[in-house]
Design an enzyme around this catalytic site. Structure first.
Site: not given
Ligand code: GLP
Length: 238
Positions: A67, A133, A135, A140
């Site tokens: 993403d 949440n 995702h 989402e």
């Molecule tokens: C972000 C990314 C995800 C990631 C998630 C967790 O929003 N788009 O790909 O897995 O949130 O992030 P983190 O590893 O910083 O907790």
């Protein structure tokens, strides 16, 4: 679903890193799906250490990231392209032309990203983090399980959680371009990593919850090759 519980963040990085390295060892032209966020950092550090010590050859590996924020250029310091260059690509011998991150400025035909992935043979191993949440990518709660790469709205919760990377929540883009849930499910192998107490509920849903669009991660219960690597805190509710 195989669940591997380890002691801490460093161990998560080692176990996930070793799975990535064994994919490259068995096929030097592996196609990897990669993730951003805090969680994969220990994995990327492990891969960089391995590169320094063992000279694993990344020259034929191709990567596709999950993403990107809409509106951030690839050279913007908070963009996921910048993150990947900084945290991994510039520190190993990957050919930067073989690395792909959705472009946050060119969002007209997002499904072209899925076409490019299949033209290259599909993803062999997809690394995933998980949102509080549930995702995955930026898919989402409420996202259709049929989704391909598209422009998506971020929830207030995700904007708040991700504001730690920006000066304030106001600077966090409200939209992203993300591989869809079907794009992710098309990968031949999935490795999901999670660290910390704030991921415990999402991990509980991922492993034991009913399959529902309210927890996008639960779609992974339908995939035949998923490995979940979590530290003790993320595992505290299972
Ligand atoms: C972000 C990314 C995800 C990631 C998630 C967790 O929003 N788009 O790909 O897995 O949130 O992030 P983190 O590893 O910083 O907790």
């Amino acid at each position: 679903m195989k669940v591997i519980k380890v002691l801490n963040e460093k161990e998560v990085g080692k176990v996930a890193g070793d799975l990535i390295l064994s994919a490259i060892q068995s096929n030097s032209s592996s196609i990897l799906g990669l993730a951003t966020g805090s969680t994969p950092e220990s994995t990327y550090e492990y891969l960089i250490e391995d590169f320094k010590k063992n000279k694993t050859d990344w020259s034929k590996v191709k990567t596709f990231n999950l993403d990107e924020y809409v509106g951030l250029s690839p050279d913007h310091k908070k963009s996921y392209r910048y993150f990947m260059n900084d945290k991994l690509f510039h520190k190993i011998n990957i050919d930067i032309k073989n690395t792909h991150v959705p472009d946050g400025l060119k969002i007209e035909n997002p499904e072209d990203y899925d076409k490019l992935i299949s033209k290259n043979g599909g993803i062999d191993l997809q690394l995933l983090g998980i949102g509080t949440n549930g995702h995955i990518g930026f898919n989402e709660p409420g996202t259709s399980f049929d989704s391909l790469t598209s422009v998506v709205d971020l929830t207030a919760e995700t904007i708040e959680v991700n504001s730690r990377f920006f000066e304030s929540a106001l600077e966090v883009p409200k939209k992203a371009v993300s591989m869809g849930l079907t794009s992710i499910m098309n990968a031949r192998k999935i490795v999901l990593i999670a660290i910390g107490k704030n991921k415990a509920e999402a991990i509980k849903q991922l492993i034991n919850g009913n399959i529902s669009i309210n927890w996008p991660c639960t779609i992974l219960q339908n995939h035949k090759d998923v490995t979940v690597i979590i530290d003790e805190e993320a595992a505290s509710l299972i």
